[in-house]
Design an enzyme around this catalytic site. Structure first.
Site, PDB file in Angstrom:
ATOM      1  N   ASN A 208       0.849  -1.190   0.000  1.00  0.00           N
ATOM      2  CA  ASN A 208       0.000   0.000   0.000  1.00  0.00           C
ATOM      3  C   ASN A 208       0.884   1.240   0.000  1.00  0.00           C
ATOM      4  OD1 ASN A 208       0.649   0.699   2.815  1.00  0.00           O
ATOM      5  ND2 ASN A 208      -0.546  -1.125   3.308  1.00  0.00           N
ATOM      6  N   ILE A 306      -2.713  -8.584  13.713  1.00  0.00           N
ATOM      7  CA  ILE A 306      -1.746  -8.270  14.775  1.00  0.00           C
ATOM      8  C   ILE A 306      -2.402  -7.486  15.898  1.00  0.00           C
ATOM      9  CG2 ILE A 306       0.446  -7.131  15.273  1.00  0.00           C
ATOM     10  CD1 ILE A 306       1.191  -7.580  12.308  1.00  0.00           C
ATOM     11  N   PHE A 324      -4.779   1.922  14.705  1.00  0.00           N
ATOM     12  CA  PHE A 324      -5.055   2.947  13.701  1.00  0.00           C
ATOM     13  C   PHE A 324      -6.094   2.406  12.729  1.00  0.00           C
ATOM     14  CE2 PHE A 324      -1.696   5.277  15.438  1.00  0.00           C
ATOM     15  CZ  PHE A 324      -1.580   6.512  14.801  1.00  0.00           C
ATOM     16  N   LYS A 338     -14.340  -0.996  14.532  1.00  0.00           N
ATOM     17  CA  LYS A 338     -13.051  -1.698  14.545  1.00  0.00           C
ATOM     18  C   LYS A 338     -12.509  -1.792  15.962  1.00  0.00           C
ATOM     19  CE  LYS A 338      -8.377  -1.590  12.557  1.00  0.00           C
ATOM     20  NZ  LYS A 338      -7.482  -0.963  11.562  1.00  0.00           N
ATOM     21  N   LYS A 342     -11.755  -5.399  17.532  1.00  0.00           N
ATOM     22  CA  LYS A 342     -10.373  -5.804  17.810  1.00  0.00           C
ATOM     23  C   LYS A 342     -10.106  -5.940  19.303  1.00  0.00           C
ATOM     24  CE  LYS A 342      -9.138  -5.213  13.398  1.00  0.00           C
ATOM     25  NZ  LYS A 342      -8.709  -6.291  12.498  1.00  0.00           N
TER      26      LYS A 342
END
Length: 399
Positions: A208, A306, A324, A338, A342
């Protein structure tokens, strides 16, 4: 040790200026990078050539040097260091600092800096004892300026008393205390940064546009607050930060392994733009066209998550986990979801749509999302974002 720490050394005009040459050498022996600035008066005692030769860097001397202003500018110069040291700090320089006078490069830098300042006063005993100097000294201390010395002894003018600049080992010790002190002293923080490269074949990969600039800035800001930083980075375009432990990786799997190797940590900041997928079976040989027009078929597999892996650890989880979220639409809602999915404590959300210029650019506009809600920060340079985030982290885990 001061590995990679940046010291902006302002050399004032006094006989003690000759000690600045040894100071440069001693700081470099400890791994520091020294950027020298000289006043006009300092050039009467030591030459810019000798200072530059020892520092291995350009000496900055003129406020209105058009080349310097075009390349860096006095504002950036004042803020690119981890610590500003004034040695010798003459009565004149101390007076300018105390009263906000900015008539030359040195005094302008001292007013413009947002970093800690350490002065090593040096002057005649009568000047040191003068009521004006003592008033200026108290003002500077109240402003947060650190002071080392002066010592008492024989002076070049033949008089005896306080006013001799502290000896170089004393100044070096004061520099080490200043740089290794801070609200995050004794804390270990892990930071990930940059993209990951997922191989298709030996010459092609999936990646990216992340430059790694934001992660580097965060690592630098945390180190500046005294933290020991482990910096795990993919193949970023941006130079690696200094004064931190750098671990270079290529793929998401390698990054996860490096992260787990870097734990335990008091906090973890996952700023890396990790590829979501990898080619399930990367070719060992370069994939070639066969002239048939048929496209190669690539089967993808999900990369390890991760952020979720660390956030959901039962044992050894950092006290603060920051993720992030780079989004292109419905940024806040997607980032909030998110964070919940997470299991991390904070999410730093930003809009990376092409028209924003943020991905790979020099600025960022973020919203910090946490359990108590969210706070949107104005668009600013990535180092400013990093400094603000580091300050927030220190409020939570700082000593």
């Amino acid at each position: 040790m001061l590995n990679g720490r940046r010291v902006l050394l302002v050399i004032g005009g006094g006989i003690a200026a000759y000690k600045s040459l040894d100071l440069i050498r001693r700081l470099q022996e400890r791994g520091a990078r020294v950027v020298p600035v000289m006043t006009k008066a300092a050039e009467e005692f030591v030459t810019p050539l000798s200072v530059s030769a020892l520092a291995g860097a350009k000496v900055y001397r003129e406020l209105f040097d058009l080349t310097d202003e075009a390349e860096m500018g006095h504002i950036q110069l004042s803020r690119s260091a981890d610590l500003v040291v004034v040695a010798p700090a003459t009565a004149d320089l101390m007076a300018k600092m105390a009263h906000g006078v900015a008539g030359d490069l040195a005094s302008t830098l001292l007013m413009a800096t947002d970093k800690r300042v350490l002065i090593a006063p040096a002057m005649n005993v009568r000047m040191w004892d003068h009521a004006a100097t003592q008033r200026n000294l108290e003002t500077l201390k109240q402003d947060g300026v650190l002071v080392v010395g002066p010592d008492s002894g024989n002076m070049a003018c033949g008089e005896y008393g306080p006013g001799r600049m502290a000896e170089v080992p004393q100044i070096v010790a004061a520099v080490e205390d200043a740089l290794l002190d801070g609200p995050l002293r004794g804390k270990h923080i892990l930071v990930t940064s940059g993209p990951t490269h997922e191989p298709i074949d030996p010459v092609r990969y999936i990646a990216n546009r992340s430059s790694g600039a934001q992660g580097t800035a965060i690592a630098q800001a945390l180190a500046g607050l005294g933290a020991r930083v482990t910096f795990v980075s993919g193949p970023a375009d941006h130079p690696m930060p200094e004064g931190v432990d750098v671990v270079r990786v290529e793929t998401a799997a390698q990054m996860l392994a490096a992260v787990e190797q870097g734990l335990p940590a008091d906090a973890a900041v996952f700023a890396a733009a990790v590829a979501d997928w990898r080619v399930a079976s990367a070719s060992d040989s370069k994939i070639k066209k066969d002239g048939s027009g048929a496209l190669p078929v690539l089967e993808f597999a999900e990369n390890p998550d991760i952020l979720a892996t660390v956030s959901q650890k039962v044992e050894g989880r950092p006290a603060l986990v920051v993720g992030f979220a780079a989004e292109t639409d419905d940024v806040i809602n997607h980032a909030t979801a998110k964070r919940q999915r997470k299991g991390c404590d904070w999410i730093v959300a930003n809009d990376v749509s092409p028209e924003t210029g943020i991905m790979g650019g020099s600025e960022n506009a973020v919203t910090l999302i946490h359990n108590d809600g969210s706070e949107s920060w104005p668009r600013m340079g990535k180092q400013a974002v990093a400094d603000r985030l580091a300050a927030k982290i220190s409020e939570v885990i700082g000593g």
